[in-house]
Structures are given as C-alpha cells and as structure tokens.
Write an enzyme that holds these catalytic residues in place. Structure first.
Site, PDB file in Angstrom:
ATOM      1  N   HIS A  64      11.313 100.725   7.658  1.00  0.00           N
ATOM      2  CA  HIS A  64      10.625  99.816   8.568  1.00  0.00           C
ATOM      3  C   HIS A  64      11.263  99.781   9.953  1.00  0.00           C
ATOM      4  O   HIS A  64      12.458  99.965  10.108  1.00  0.00           O
ATOM      5  CB  HIS A  64      10.658  98.392   8.008  1.00  0.00           C
ATOM      6  CG  HIS A  64      10.028  98.271   6.662  1.00  0.00           C
ATOM      7  ND1 HIS A  64      10.493  97.402   5.724  1.00  0.00           N
ATOM      8  CD2 HIS A  64       8.983  98.923   6.089  1.00  0.00           C
ATOM      9  CE1 HIS A  64       9.756  97.493   4.629  1.00  0.00           C
ATOM     10  NE2 HIS A  64       8.838  98.417   4.825  1.00  0.00           N
ATOM     11  N   LYS A  73      19.059  94.988  14.013  1.00  0.00           N
ATOM     12  CA  LYS A  73      19.287  94.203  12.799  1.00  0.00           C
ATOM     13  C   LYS A  73      20.730  94.322  12.350  1.00  0.00           C
ATOM     14  O   LYS A  73      21.352  95.371  12.483  1.00  0.00           O
ATOM     15  CB  LYS A  73      18.412  94.719  11.645  1.00  0.00           C
ATOM     16  CG  LYS A  73      16.947  94.572  11.846  1.00  0.00           C
ATOM     17  CD  LYS A  73      16.192  95.203  10.674  1.00  0.00           C
ATOM     18  CE  LYS A  73      14.706  95.175  10.930  1.00  0.00           C
ATOM     19  NZ  LYS A  73      13.972  95.924   9.903  1.00  0.00           N
ATOM     20  N   TYR A 132      19.088  89.552   6.521  1.00  0.00           N
ATOM     21  CA  TYR A 132      18.809  90.249   7.775  1.00  0.00           C
ATOM     22  C   TYR A 132      19.016  89.261   8.924  1.00  0.00           C
ATOM     23  O   TYR A 132      18.434  88.185   8.924  1.00  0.00           O
ATOM     24  CB  TYR A 132      17.347  90.697   7.860  1.00  0.00           C
ATOM     25  CG  TYR A 132      16.794  91.429   6.687  1.00  0.00           C
ATOM     26  CD1 TYR A 132      16.602  92.801   6.720  1.00  0.00           C
ATOM     27  CD2 TYR A 132      16.407  90.739   5.534  1.00  0.00           C
ATOM     28  CE1 TYR A 132      16.048  93.476   5.643  1.00  0.00           C
ATOM     29  CE2 TYR A 132      15.857  91.408   4.457  1.00  0.00           C
ATOM     30  CZ  TYR A 132      15.682  92.772   4.519  1.00  0.00           C
ATOM     31  OH  TYR A 132      15.134  93.434   3.453  1.00  0.00           O
ATOM     32  N   ASP A 174       4.310  99.819   1.839  1.00  0.00           N
ATOM     33  CA  ASP A 174       5.275 100.913   1.944  1.00  0.00           C
ATOM     34  C   ASP A 174       4.717 102.214   1.370  1.00  0.00           C
ATOM     35  O   ASP A 174       5.011 103.294   1.860  1.00  0.00           O
ATOM     36  CB  ASP A 174       6.580 100.553   1.261  1.00  0.00           C
ATOM     37  CG  ASP A 174       7.405  99.545   2.053  1.00  0.00           C
ATOM     38  OD1 ASP A 174       7.014  99.237   3.197  1.00  0.00           O
ATOM     39  OD2 ASP A 174       8.417  99.079   1.534  1.00  0.00           O
TER      40      ASP A 174
END
Length: 180
Positions: A64, A73, A132, A174
């Site tokens: 992603h 991130k 995250y 996905d």
C-alpha cells in the site's frame, strides 16, 4: 536498557529503528518515538495520525501507498511477529523497484520508517497487532497500492512459514490491486 538505534537500509531514507526500552521486575517500558532523536537522523516528518490493525497468522496486507498527500509511516509490531516489506517506488531512486524486508516483533521493540514514495506491506507469521504512526492523514481518494505478488518486483514472501503455505489471507482490495 537500550537506547534508540537507527539502522540504515539499502532503500534511501528507510530505517530499522530499535526503540528505547527499559526492563525491570514490573515488565518493560518502551519509547517508540522521540522527535529530537528522529530529527538527529534526518527524519523530520510530523506525525499526524496513529492507528493499528489486528491480524491473524497468515494475513498479508499490502503493498500500500497513498497518492497525492503521501504518507511517511513509522510501523511497529507491538504484539506477535510480522515480516515487513518496503518497496521503493521513487523513479529517481537508485533502488527503484527494489524491496527490503524486516522482522518486527512485539518483544524486539523495533520498527521501520517507511519514507514517502515507498509502498508498504507485511505478512503475519504469528497473530499480531501492528501500529502505524503516519506523517499524513489517510485520504480515501488517494488510497492505492500494487499487487503483493508483482513479478516485476519479486518480493520473496516467506509463505513457507505460514501454515497452509500459499494460502495467505488477502482482502478483496489487495487481491485486485494492479501490477506496477
């Protein structure tokens, strides 16, 4: 006690970070982020959003990234074990289309800094909680990714470490992501 340690990777701007922690008879105290420590190592993103996912063994999330308002991130596994992957998608990078993996565990107190322009994903090798910390908020209209099994990138996922190898748990999103 362990102090912060920043370990560079082959992907420019991507780091494995061993967090500060201290153990005693009560358990463990972990500090995953300290702005001054991160700035010392050239990471100057301001965190804007924090979230976590719970994952069963064999779940594969990714690869992603966010278009437009890109998200750097800081990813950690606070419980369990994941095999974490960063893919460099910056066309001007010497590591364009290269990937690097990291073993993240709750006990290891390590995390990965994913710079802007890179895709991110992971395979859970044990049930896991993944945290995250993002330098940009999530914008659904910019949500994007590439297939986890893109042959042009060739991530060497350790599927043999998951019961029922080859039968990873993927979301429909996905499963239908495009190839690079």
């Amino acid at each position: 006690m362990r102090k912060f340690e920043f370990i560079g990777s082959a992907i420019p701007g991507c780091f494995e970070i061993k967090s500060f922690f201290a153990d005693d008879a009560r358990g463990r105290f972990v500090k995953e982020y300290n702005q001054a420590e991160f700035v010392k190592h050239g990471i100057q993103d301001n965190l804007k959003e924090v979230f976590y996912s719970t994952n069963k063994k064999g779940v594969l999330r990714g690869l992603h990234f966010q278009r437009g308002k890109m998200q750097p991130k800081l990813v950690s596994c606070i419980s369990g074990h994941i095999w974490d992957v960063v893919v460099d998608l910056r066309k001007d990078s010497p590591m364009f289309k290269h990937w690097q993996s990291f073993n993240l565990t709750g006990d290891g107190c390590n995390q990965v800094y994913v710079p802007v322009g890179c895709a991110h994903g992971f395979l859970t090798l044990e049930d896991a909680i993944v945290l995250y910390k993002c330098g940009e908020v999530f914008y659904p209209e910019g949500d994007s990714g590439i297939r986890w099994d893109d042959p042009d990138i060739g991530v060497g996922w350790p599927l043999d470490k998951v019961e029922g190898a080859g039968k990873v748990v993927l979301s429909e999103k996905d499963r239908s992501l495009p190839f690079l």
